[in-house]
Motif scaffolding. Structure first.
Motif, PDB file in Angstrom:
ATOM      1  N   TRP A 259       0.318   4.067  -2.983  1.00 17.59           N
ATOM      2  CA  TRP A 259       0.247   5.995  -2.746  1.00 17.59           C
ATOM      3  C   TRP A 259       0.703   6.405  -2.873  1.00 17.59           C
TER       4      TRP A 259
ATOM      5  N   ALA B 192      -7.388  10.091   0.218  1.00 12.95           N
ATOM      6  CA  ALA B 192      -7.299  10.046   1.319  1.00 12.95           C
ATOM      7  C   ALA B 192      -7.765  10.718   2.730  1.00 12.95           C
TER       8      ALA B 192
ATOM      9  N   ARG C 163      -8.262  -0.050  -0.587  1.00 12.98           N
ATOM     10  CA  ARG C 163      -8.537  -0.956  -1.187  1.00 12.98           C
ATOM     11  C   ARG C 163      -8.225  -2.432  -0.511  1.00 12.98           C
TER      12      ARG C 163
ATOM     13  N   PHE D 124      -5.301   4.938   2.459  1.00 15.28           N
ATOM     14  CA  PHE D 124      -5.910   4.134   1.109  1.00 15.28           C
ATOM     15  C   PHE D 124      -6.215   2.513   1.232  1.00 15.28           C
TER      16      PHE D 124
ATOM     17  N   PRO E 213       0.732  -1.258  -0.359  1.00 17.29           N
ATOM     18  CA  PRO E 213      -0.205   0.459   0.011  1.00 17.29           C
ATOM     19  C   PRO E 213       1.066   1.262   0.115  1.00 17.29           C
TER      20      PRO E 213
ATOM     21  N   ASP F 109      -2.609   8.717   6.395  1.00 20.52           N
ATOM     22  CA  ASP F 109      -3.048   8.274   4.406  1.00 20.52           C
ATOM     23  C   ASP F 109      -2.729   7.185   4.097  1.00 20.52           C
ATOM     24  N   VAL F 110      -1.860   6.585   4.090  1.00 22.61           N
ATOM     25  CA  VAL F 110      -1.253   5.028   3.444  1.00 22.61           C
ATOM     26  C   VAL F 110      -2.635   4.341   4.572  1.00 22.61           C
TER      27      VAL F 110
END
Length: 256
Positions: free
Chosen positions: A153, A226, A250, A246, A149, A242-243
Motif C-alpha cells: 500500500w 481504498a 488483494r 487494500f 499489504p 486503508d491498509v
C-alpha cells in the motif's frame, strides 16, 4: 526535457518488453529482460544498440535474459539494491532516490516493495513516463510474494503521487481479467464500467491495453481506491483502515 522513444513488444505468454531510446546520445535501455530473442529482434528492427538493462525485480521473466544480453551487447545491468544478489550480471545496484542517466534523460528510482522485497520502479519525471514492473498493473497490482499489504500500500501510494498524466508501462497484459475482478468489487463505478467495455473491445481486436496513466488507474483500479465508499461497502469494511481495505481487496483477487 529529453525526447524519448518507447518501443513496446510482446514477450513470453503475456509479458511486454520495452526499449527506451534517447536519440541525442543513441543510448537504449531494455526495461527488464523477459525473453532474449524478441529483445534482440526489436533492437535490430529499430537499428538501436543496447547500452543498459534496467531491472525492476529479480523474477525470471524480468531478469532471466540479463546475462545473455550483456554477453551479446556489452550493456550495463542496473537493478535493485535489495535484490542485488538475485539479479544476474548486475553492474550497478540502485535504490530510492538514485538517478539513472540515459543520455539527456534521467530516471528516478523509487523503492516499491511488496510483490518482491526489493522491487523498484523507474520514473522519468520530466517526460512523465514510469516503468513499474509488477507493482502496478492496468486495473491491478502484483501478488504479495515477498511483502506485506502495508508495504504494498505504501509502494502504491508512491506511484499514486506521480502526476495524473504520467504514462505507466507495466509488465503484463492482465487488464481484461483484472477488469472482471474490479467490477466485482466496485460495480457502481461508471468510469470503470465504461473502461471495462473498452478493454473488451480492444482485446477482441487483438489490441494492447498497456500503457495506462496514473489518473486512469486512480479512477478505476480497486487497488488504488481504498477510500471508495462503494468498494468499502462491497467488502463490508466501511470503517476500516486503508491498509485493511487494500489487504482484503488483494485477498479477494487472489481467490477470484
Amino acid at each position: 526535457m529529453a525526447r524519448l522513444e518507447i518501443h513496446q513488444f510482446p514477450c513470453l505468454n503475456d509479458n511486454y518488453g520495452y526499449l527506451v531510446h534517447e536519440p541525442s546520445s543513441g543510448m537504449t535501455a531494455a526495461i527488464d529482460t523477459p525473453e532474449v530473442a524478441p529483445i534482440l529482434a526489436a533492437l535490430a528492427n529499430k537499428g538501436w544498440r543496447l547500452t543498459h538493462i534496467l531491472n525492476t525485480h529479480h523474477h525470471f521473466d524480468h531478469a532471466g535474459g540479463n546475462a545473455e544480453l550483456k554477453e551479446k551487447t556489452g550493456c550495463m545491468v542496473i537493478g535493485p539494491k535489495g535484490e542485488k544478489d538475485k539479479i544476474p550480471a548486475i553492474d550497478r545496484a540502485v535504490g530510492e532516490g538514485d538517478v539513472v542517466e540515459l543520455g539527456a534523460a534521467r530516471a528516478r528510482v523509487i523503492d516499491v516493495p511488496g510483490h518482491t522485497a526489493g522491487h523498484v520502479a523507474y520514473s522519468f519525471d520530466e517526460e512523465r513516463i514510469a516503468f513499474v514492473g509488477d507493482t502496478l498493473f492496468a486495473l491491478g497490482c502484483g501478488r504479495l510474494f515477498e511483502g506485506t499489504p502495508a508495504q504494498m500500500w505504501t509502494s502504491l501510494g508512491k506511484l499514486m503521487a506521480l502526476p495524473d498524466d504520467t504514462i505507466v508501462y507495466c509488465a503484463h497484459e492482465y487488464t481484461q481479467s483484472n477488469a472482471r475482478f474490479a467490477l466485482s468489487v466496485e460495480p457502481q463505478n461508471k468510469t470503470l464500467v465504461a473502461r471495462a467495455k473498452e478493454i473488451d473491445e480492444k482485446r477482441a481486436r487483438g489490441e494492447w491495453t498497456v500503457p495506462t496513466t496514473i489518473g486512469l488507474e486512480k479512477a478505476t483500479n480497486p487497488f488504488l481506491r481504498a477510500a471508495s465508499a462503494d468498494l468499502r461497502q462491497t467488502l463490508g469494511l466501511a470503517a476500516a483502515s486503508d491498509v485493511d481495505v487494500f489487504a482484503e481487496t488483494r485477498k479477494r483477487k487472489d481467490n477470484f
